[in-house]
Design a protein around this motif. Structure first.
Motif, mmCIF file in Angstrom:
data_model
loop_
_atom_site.group_PDB
_atom_site.id
_atom_site.type_symbol
_atom_site.label_atom_id
_atom_site.label_comp_id
_atom_site.label_asym_id
_atom_site.label_seq_id
_atom_site.Cartn_x
_atom_site.Cartn_y
_atom_site.Cartn_z
ATOM 1 N N UNK A 79 0.986 -1.335 0.033
ATOM 2 C CA UNK A 79 0.051 -0.038 0.150
ATOM 3 C C UNK A 79 0.960 1.205 -0.013
ATOM 4 N N UNK A 80 0.637 2.026 -0.972
ATOM 5 C CA UNK A 80 1.339 3.356 -1.343
ATOM 6 C C UNK A 80 0.344 4.396 -1.487
ATOM 7 N N UNK A 106 0.309 7.447 10.894
ATOM 8 C CA UNK A 106 -0.619 6.640 11.577
ATOM 9 C C UNK A 106 -2.239 6.857 11.317
ATOM 10 N N UNK A 107 -2.723 7.890 10.967
ATOM 11 C CA UNK A 107 -3.861 8.268 10.856
ATOM 12 C C UNK A 107 -4.333 7.914 9.419
ATOM 13 N N UNK A 128 1.948 7.105 3.280
ATOM 14 C CA UNK A 128 2.045 5.679 3.359
ATOM 15 C C UNK A 128 3.042 5.238 2.193
ATOM 16 N N UNK A 129 4.090 4.228 2.419
ATOM 17 C CA UNK A 129 4.957 3.956 1.345
ATOM 18 C C UNK A 129 5.290 2.614 1.442
ATOM 19 N N UNK A 150 7.311 4.494 10.526
ATOM 20 C CA UNK A 150 7.967 5.706 10.642
ATOM 21 C C UNK A 150 8.144 6.107 9.162
ATOM 22 N N UNK A 151 7.831 7.502 8.661
ATOM 23 C CA UNK A 151 7.904 7.920 7.499
ATOM 24 C C UNK A 151 7.019 7.037 6.574
ATOM 25 N N UNK A 152 5.890 6.628 6.852
ATOM 26 C CA UNK A 152 4.914 5.865 5.810
ATOM 27 C C UNK A 152 5.235 4.533 5.857
#
Lengths: 258, 268, 283
Positions: free
Chosen positions: C7-8, C42-43, C19-20, C218-220
């Motif tokens: 999921x990105x 997170x959200x 999200x990465x 962390x960072x997506x």
């Protein structure tokens, strides 16, 4: 913090009526009070229909206290202003250099009567009918769901909005904002007070939209209701009779005014 | 700058009696945490420090100024107050302008206000965002921005309302550093917080409130050792105090180093 | 129950993905806590599981999100409501304002789903009992405390019997009493069985006690994933902008000073910490 609602549960006959029947009853009082000719028609409607209904709904005391608080100051000021300063009228009472004019007093009586009929009707509705029940009834009869939602949510959120405005006022005064003093100062203070209120409300609206969506608000298909709205054949007939009454009052008003 | 609260009672216009004869003397340069559950009277008390509320009975004096005799705008030069929700105050188009608003209201020149804003933004770690729109920042950053907006006013007293809520560990560390810096400058720092672990680590004195009264007031280690008062105020002891008591160690350690020292002593 | 593959997702006005490349599988009945620094995604992850990303926020999404056997990206929001429950931080904004009593407020979702009135009454009362508000059904939701309002929001969602419940910082605006109320309700819900819970939360001491599993973003990206005792005691936690509980911090310092053995897992809860410090270093 509770909702902005005047409803008092008295378990009265009016409380048990279908909200639409109540709405038709109020509509009839309103139309009759305004459409029938003569300065005394609204008073007649108030005394013969609205007041007995308030008594029957066991809300006479809150009804009278609220109605008087609003109508009395209006009646006094409109009587004095129109009575004293009606140009070219017939003087009937002399008060030193001033005099009360007959035409001005009639005008004041007419407008007070109208205010009484309009305010009395809405007050009676607010005191005897739950807003949520009324909106559910309207939605069941085809009123747009989003419209009835907005009416309800606005009534409930208004007190919260005021509390938020007070917090913003405190927060900006704590940063040294002077809100008292000359008009220029007050106008300048408006920007720091209103912008957080508006922007905060936009954030709130987005969250509310998500919360509603998560509760299947936009789902199509049949809906049910926890709140049971009583209705009967008699009430349905009664509503049509009242609608007929409204039309009759309007026609009568036009005919008699000629 | 000191704060003297004498026999303070306050009743809201709604009739709610929020404070019943509170006495409290805070000396210049003290760091005081006020704890208690919602409705205990904490916010009502600190809103008296800058005149947002005026005593129903009793007096509040800040640096000798009776709050009844000065406007909130005048009191704002003495006691800065950082509200819990930053969105109740942010309105400017840029972060820099937002922080200059307070100093400007206090009559500072544009140059002074600009310099104060730059310092305050650097302190909260938002220097790089000074040209951004406040509403483009994350909520936790907006909260730091609201803090900077008060720091830039250089008030001798700083009141913080729930400073750590919504902050991650970096944000909490940042706020901890600011509290320590304010203490080092000799400013009076007062916080209302439910974060007992944060209070234990950075505030020398703790005032425990319940039902509009002060239940306990003293050095943090003393108050956090009073289990009965904490229970009455519905305040959980800090984690390290709970751990020390579970291990039967004597005393209330406030920082991990103190806990480990206690442990070492017990092992001897 | 939840299956996320590659999921990105990027918000419309943004250039960097929120999200990465997330891969995450959450089995039925698990209470999975998600932690991370502010801005870690997170959200957004909560919204992606509940379908608000991309249906409500638009933006570009690649990868697959399957919840309770449904392809979230291909299913309209109105059909996901009821299957996936969402609770967020601000209790006030979750109360519809369209109903005047707590009982009617909780019933709102069921009315929209067309549940017959008799079933509705039983389900509403059961949900109110589960969140500990059984006696307050006839009160106005606006007359309640923040913690009680948040439990009304929780009841309003669980009454729809979602198979997955997503909570985004449900206690961040509550006092300790309200926090305890919400966590005890969640624990009860997990025990009642079946519901899969994804919980975003900042308070490590509560996660340590109640979660089955902790995922760190962390960072997506997912950077740590495992049981709370493992993840919350991991030395790399602070590198992701997170702090362990004071129990772990104290234990780490004690090990460094030779006051506790270094070969045991560090404690993350009070219950684990007491034996950790009482068991002496073996001679």
């Amino acid at each position: 913090m509770s909702a902005f609602s005047l409803y008092v549960d008295r378990n009265s006959g009016l409380n048990r009526l279908n909200p639409l029947t109540m709405l038709a009853l109020i509509g009839f009082c309103l139309v009759a009070g305004l459409a029938l000719p003569g300065a005394w028609a609204p008073y007649a409607v108030f005394l013969l229909a609205i007041l007995p209904l308030a008594a029957g709904g066991r809300v006479l005391r809150p009804f009278l206290s609220a109605a008087l608080k609003i109508v009395l100051p209006f009646a006094v000021s409109v009587t004095l202003i129109q009575g004293l300063f009606w140009t070219g009228g017939t003087p009937i009472v002399h008060l030193g250099p001033l005099s009360l004019k007959r035409e001005g007093l009639i005008f004041a009586a007419q407008s007070t009567g109208r205010i009484l009929a309009v305010l009395g009707s809405f007050l009676l509705l607010a005191l005897t009918t739950r807003t949520d029940a009324l909106m559910i009834a309207l939605a069941q009869h085809g009123a747009p769901k989003s419209l009835t939602y907005i009416v309800l949510a606005t009534l409930q959120i208004a007190p919260r909005f005021q509390a938020k405005a007070n917090t913003i006022l405190d927060a900006q005064r704590a940063r040294g904002l002077e809100v008292e003093g000359g008009i220029g100062r007050r106008v300048r203070a408006l920007i720091p007070l209103t912008i957080p209120l508006v922007l905060g409300s936009i954030v709130d609206i987005e969250e509310r939209a998500i919360a509603l969506e998560a509760r299947a608000f936009s789902r199509s298909g049949p809906k049910t209701s926890l709140l049971v709205l009583r209705d009967s054949h008699m009430q349905r007939i009664g509503r049509w009779v009242l609608v007929g009454g409204m039309i009759a009052a309007v026609i009568l008003g036009i005919v008699l005014r000629r | 700058m000191n704060i003297i609260v004498s026999a303070l009672s306050f009743t809201y216009p709604s009739g709610v009696e929020a404070l019943h004869g509170v006495n409290l003397a805070i000396a210049a340069g003290e760091a005081v945490a006020i704890l208690g559950e919602n409705g205990a009277g904490k916010t009502t008390l600190v809103k008296h420090f800058n005149g947002l509320l005026r005593p129903t009975r009793g007096t509040v004096a800040v640096g000798g100024w009776d709050t009844r005799e000065h406007s909130v705008a005048q009191m704002a030069a003495r006691a800065g107050y950082v509200f819990q929700n930053p969105d109740d105050q942010l309105f400017e188009r840029t972060v820099q302008a937002e922080v200059m608003f307070g100093p400007h209201n206090l009559g500072r020149t544009a140059a002074e206000a600009g310099a104060a804003a730059a310092d305050a933004l650097a302190q909260v770690g938002l220097a790089a965002q000074s040209g951004a729109n406040p509403y483009d920042l994350h909520l936790s950053e907006r909260k730091l921005l609201a803090l900077a907006a008060v720091l830039a006013m250089h008030t001798p007293v700083v009141v913080l309302d729930e400073p750590t809520t919504g902050q991650d560990a970096r944000g909490v560390a940042r706020i901890s550093g600011i509290v320590e810096a304010l203490k080092a400058e000799g400013r009076t720092v007062i916080a209302i917080s439910h974060d007992v672990d944060f209070c234990a680590e950075h505030f020398d004195r703790v005032v425990l409130m319940a039902g509009g009264l002060i239940l306990a007031d003293g050095p943090a280690a003393d108050v956090f050792a009073r289990a009965d008062d904490l229970r009455r105020a519905d305040v959980e002891p800090p984690q390290l105090v709970r751990l020390a008591s579970a291990l039967g160690l004597l005393g209330a350690p406030l920082r991990t180093e103190q806990f480990v020292d206690l442990l070492a002593q017990a092992r001897l | 129950m939840i299956d996320i593959q590659g999921l990105t997702y990027t918000y419309p006005a943004s250039e960097t993905p929120a999200l990465n490349g997330i891969d995450l599988t959450v089995p039925e009945g698990q209470l999975c806590a998600v932690i991370g620094a502010n801005g870690a995604g997170k959200s957004t992850l909560c919204y992606a599981i509940a379908g608000f990303v991309p249906h409500f926020y638009n933006g570009t999404l690649t990868g697959r999100v399957t919840v309770a056997g449904r392809d979230v990206v291909a299913t309209p929001l109105a059909e996901l409501a009821g299957e996936i429950g969402l609770v967020f931080a601000n209790p006030f904004n979750q109360i519809t304002g369209a109903r005047f009593t707590v009982r009617e407020e909780v019933a709102f979702g069921l009315e929209n789903l067309g549940v017959p009135r008799d079933d509705m009454l039983a389900r509403v009362d059961a949900a109110l009992a589960l969140v500990g508000l059984a006696g307050l059904g006839d009160r106005s939701p606006y007359a309640l405390s923040g913690g009680q309002q948040q439990r009304v929001a929780l009841a309003s969602v669980i009454v729809m019997r979602p198979r997955v419940l997503v909570l985004d910082e449900p206690t961040s605006q509550l006092d300790p009493v309200g926090t305890r109320e919400v966590f005890e309700t969640l624990a009860g819900l997990a025990q009642a069985g079946g519901t899969t819970v994804v919980l975003v939360e900042h308070k490590p001491e509560w996660i340590a006690v109640h979660a089955d599993r902790v995922v760190v973003l962390s960072a997506g990206r997912v950077v740590l994933d495992g049981p709370p005792a493992e993840v919350l005691a991991a030395p790399e936690l602070s590198g992701y902008g997170l702090a362990p509980t004071r129990y772990t911090q104290a234990a780490r310092l004690a090990v460094g000073r030779g006051l506790a053995p270094g070969d045991r897992p560090l404690p993350v809860t009070l219950e684990q910490a007491a034996p950790f410090f009482t068991d002496r270093v073996s001679p």
